[in-house]
Design a protein around this motif. Structure first.
Motif, PDB file in Angstrom:
ATOM      1  N   ALA A 139       6.074   4.617  11.988  1.00  7.72           N
ATOM      2  CA  ALA A 139       5.566   3.090  11.634  1.00  7.72           C
ATOM      3  C   ALA A 139       5.520   2.725  13.121  1.00  7.72           C
ATOM      4  N   ARG A 140       5.172   3.272  14.658  1.00  7.26           N
ATOM      5  CA  ARG A 140       5.346   2.979  15.355  1.00  7.26           C
ATOM      6  C   ARG A 140       4.038   1.742  15.917  1.00  7.26           C
ATOM      7  N   ASP A 141       3.075   1.271  15.204  1.00  7.05           N
ATOM      8  CA  ASP A 141       1.803  -0.294  14.980  1.00  7.05           C
ATOM      9  C   ASP A 141       3.201  -1.134  14.932  1.00  7.05           C
ATOM     10  N   PHE A 142       4.125  -1.184  14.835  1.00  5.47           N
ATOM     11  CA  PHE A 142       4.886  -2.424  14.035  1.00  5.47           C
ATOM     12  C   PHE A 142       6.146  -2.944  14.808  1.00  5.47           C
ATOM     13  N   GLU A 143       6.949  -3.516  14.395  1.00  8.50           N
ATOM     14  CA  GLU A 143       8.046  -3.954  15.169  1.00  8.50           C
ATOM     15  C   GLU A 143       9.228  -4.317  14.251  1.00  8.50           C
ATOM     16  N   GLY A 144      10.280  -4.432  14.735  1.00 11.13           N
ATOM     17  CA  GLY A 144      11.446  -4.758  13.648  1.00 11.13           C
ATOM     18  C   GLY A 144      11.801  -3.758  12.911  1.00 11.13           C
ATOM     19  N   PRO A 145      13.063  -4.098  12.269  1.00  6.15           N
ATOM     20  CA  PRO A 145      13.990  -3.635  11.327  1.00  6.15           C
ATOM     21  C   PRO A 145      13.056  -3.527   9.885  1.00  6.15           C
ATOM     22  N   MET A 146      12.945  -1.690   9.630  1.00  8.30           N
ATOM     23  CA  MET A 146      11.690  -1.631   7.653  1.00  8.30           C
ATOM     24  C   MET A 146      13.027  -0.667   6.909  1.00  8.30           C
ATOM     25  N   TRP A 147      11.898  -0.951   5.892  1.00  8.86           N
ATOM     26  CA  TRP A 147      12.871  -0.116   5.363  1.00  8.86           C
ATOM     27  C   TRP A 147      11.320   1.128   4.615  1.00  8.86           C
ATOM     28  N   ARG A 148      12.085   2.081   5.025  1.00  7.02           N
ATOM     29  CA  ARG A 148      11.106   3.618   3.713  1.00  7.02           C
ATOM     30  C   ARG A 148      11.671   4.146   3.370  1.00  7.02           C
ATOM     31  N   VAL A 149      10.585   3.991   2.374  1.00  8.26           N
ATOM     32  CA  VAL A 149      10.723   4.350   1.250  1.00  8.26           C
ATOM     33  C   VAL A 149      10.377   5.749   0.778  1.00  8.26           C
ATOM     34  N   ASP A 150      10.247   7.619   0.369  1.00 10.88           N
ATOM     35  CA  ASP A 150      10.104   8.277   0.315  1.00 10.88           C
ATOM     36  C   ASP A 150       9.369   8.107  -1.026  1.00 10.88           C
ATOM     37  N   PHE A 151       8.773   9.476  -1.208  1.00 15.33           N
ATOM     38  CA  PHE A 151       7.937   9.046  -2.579  1.00 15.33           C
ATOM     39  C   PHE A 151       7.732  10.460  -2.912  1.00 15.33           C
ATOM     40  N   ALA A 152       7.498  11.171  -4.892  1.00 17.85           N
ATOM     41  CA  ALA A 152       7.893  12.612  -4.702  1.00 17.85           C
ATOM     42  C   ALA A 152       6.472  13.154  -5.322  1.00 17.85           C
ATOM     43  N   ASP A 153       5.506  13.208  -4.108  1.00 14.16           N
ATOM     44  CA  ASP A 153       4.055  12.698  -4.597  1.00 14.16           C
ATOM     45  C   ASP A 153       3.735  14.426  -3.797  1.00 14.16           C
ATOM     46  N   GLU A 154       2.616  14.911  -4.089  1.00 17.93           N
ATOM     47  CA  GLU A 154       2.083  15.957  -3.401  1.00 17.93           C
ATOM     48  C   GLU A 154       1.801  15.782  -1.891  1.00 17.93           C
ATOM     49  N   GLU A 155       2.068  14.267  -1.487  1.00 16.90           N
ATOM     50  CA  GLU A 155       1.985  14.547   0.049  1.00 16.90           C
ATOM     51  C   GLU A 155       2.942  13.885   0.849  1.00 16.90           C
ATOM     52  N   ASN A 156       4.288  13.841   0.268  1.00 15.29           N
ATOM     53  CA  ASN A 156       5.702  13.445   0.439  1.00 15.29           C
ATOM     54  C   ASN A 156       5.391  12.522   1.450  1.00 15.29           C
ATOM     55  N   SER A 157       4.516  11.191   0.608  1.00 15.86           N
ATOM     56  CA  SER A 157       3.785   9.885   1.143  1.00 15.86           C
ATOM     57  C   SER A 157       5.619   9.300   1.320  1.00 15.86           C
ATOM     58  N   SER A 158       4.994   8.479   2.214  1.00 14.81           N
ATOM     59  CA  SER A 158       6.312   7.523   2.771  1.00 14.81           C
ATOM     60  C   SER A 158       5.909   6.087   3.190  1.00 14.81           C
ATOM     61  N   ALA A 159       6.735   5.171   2.462  1.00 18.72           N
ATOM     62  CA  ALA A 159       6.106   3.436   2.422  1.00 18.72           C
ATOM     63  C   ALA A 159       7.116   3.062   3.232  1.00 18.72           C
ATOM     64  N   TYR A 160       6.595   1.948   4.169  1.00 22.91           N
ATOM     65  CA  TYR A 160       7.357   1.441   5.001  1.00 22.91           C
ATOM     66  C   TYR A 160       6.747  -0.070   4.349  1.00 22.91           C
ATOM     67  N   VAL A 161       8.076  -0.810   4.586  1.00 19.93           N
ATOM     68  CA  VAL A 161       8.944  -2.419   3.935  1.00 19.93           C
ATOM     69  C   VAL A 161       9.558  -2.951   4.950  1.00 19.93           C
ATOM     70  N   SER A 162       8.795  -4.264   6.008  1.00 21.50           N
ATOM     71  CA  SER A 162       8.891  -4.536   6.955  1.00 21.50           C
ATOM     72  C   SER A 162      10.419  -5.017   6.128  1.00 21.50           C
ATOM     73  N   LEU A 163      11.596  -5.101   6.899  1.00 21.23           N
ATOM     74  CA  LEU A 163      13.138  -6.374   6.422  1.00 21.23           C
ATOM     75  C   LEU A 163      13.077  -7.628   6.286  1.00 21.23           C
ATOM     76  N   ASP A 164      12.705  -8.053   7.309  1.00 25.49           N
ATOM     77  CA  ASP A 164      12.567  -9.836   7.543  1.00 25.49           C
ATOM     78  C   ASP A 164      11.553 -10.172   7.178  1.00 25.49           C
ATOM     79  N   THR A 165      10.163  -9.765   6.483  1.00 28.50           N
ATOM     80  CA  THR A 165       9.212 -10.244   5.555  1.00 28.50           C
ATOM     81  C   THR A 165       8.854  -9.294   4.253  1.00 28.50           C
ATOM     82  N   ALA A 166       9.322  -8.389   3.819  1.00 23.13           N
ATOM     83  CA  ALA A 166       9.081  -7.638   2.898  1.00 23.13           C
ATOM     84  C   ALA A 166       7.894  -7.494   2.882  1.00 23.13           C
TER      85      ALA A 166
END
Length: 245
Positions: A139-166
């Motif tokens: 998530a290097r293209d973004f700034e600030g604290p954030m949530w990382r949500v890991d999914f159990a799918d084939e790609e082992n996907s991870s979603a990033y959500v801003s902790l300040d703005t949601a």
């Protein structure tokens, strides 16, 4: 004391070792470029899920703007959706806070909210949720604290959500991670993986330029006039004789 001379032999020796070192990097450029070209561009994009994060703003009365700042200066105010509800995104010198647009209540971007927002982008089961105080490489293209949500799918996907703005920031998967590794090899930015004009690659570029120049110089020094003597030779005429009978 023996004097130092820039002879063709000296250039040939240096050219050999510089060519060996830069040749390894040329192989890495070719390999990394080939792998990046072969990867599925849709999976590399890493946004999968096919679901939109945007929703129409619900109709109704919204909270009065005059009561939002609470005595602090406001640099900006954005009315937007957060899932199925409308929120105010209040920007002030102290940072960003979210306020419910209908009730005026403060909104805390907790783990449950991060899971809800990430699930809008990926329907797979959630495996883990963690908070990052600062962006990682994914998530290097973004700034600030954030949530990382890991999914159990084939790609082992991870979603990033801003902790300040949601706000949903980005989705990354294994294909993107593979692409990112070879991108690091390709642009030679082994720390941040985002710059292509750092000192190391500039040094290698000038090294390649020097290698080309000395190679061109040694090309002429490797030949002599005797090597091209065959071009000046003329074919002798063939004389055919016949026996008289």
């Amino acid at each position: 004391m023996k004097s130092f001379r820039l002879t063709p032999l000296f250039f040939r020796r240096v050219h050999k070792w510089v060519g060996l070192i830069l040749g390894l990097q040329f192989l890495l450029w070719a390999l990394s470029g080939s792998v990046m070209a072969l990867l599925d561009k849709d999976k590399v994009g890493g946004h999968g899920g096919g679901m939109s994060h945007a929703h129409p703003l619900p109709a109704g009365d919204y909270a009065a703007l005059a009561g939002l700042p609470n005595g602090e200066p406001v640099n900006g105010l954005v009315l937007r959706d957060l899932g199925a509800r409308a929120v105010y995104e209040v920007h002030s010198p102290k940072g960003i806070r979210l306020v419910d647009a209908t009730s005026g209540a403060q909104i805390r971007v907790d783990q449950d909210m991060a899971r809800e927002i990430a699930s809008m982008m990926n329907e797979a089961p959630i495996r883990a949720v963690s908070v990052l105080s600062r962006p990682n490489l994914e998530a290097r293209d973004f700034e600030g604290p954030m949530w990382r949500v890991d999914f159990a799918d084939e790609e082992n996907s991870s979603a990033y959500v801003s902790l300040d703005t949601a706000r949903f920031l980005v989705m990354r998967g294994d294909t993107w991670r593979t692409w990112d590794f070879f991108w690091m090899l390709h642009n030679m930015d082994y720390l941040n993986r985002k710059s292509f004009n750092h000192p190391l690659i500039i040094f290698v570029a000038f090294g390649a330029l020097w290698l080309s120049g000395t190679g061109f110089y040694l090309l002429f020094k490797s030949f002599s006039r005797a090597d091209f003597r065959w071009l000046r030779r003329r074919r002798k005429p063939v004389v055919i004789t016949r026996d008289a009978t």
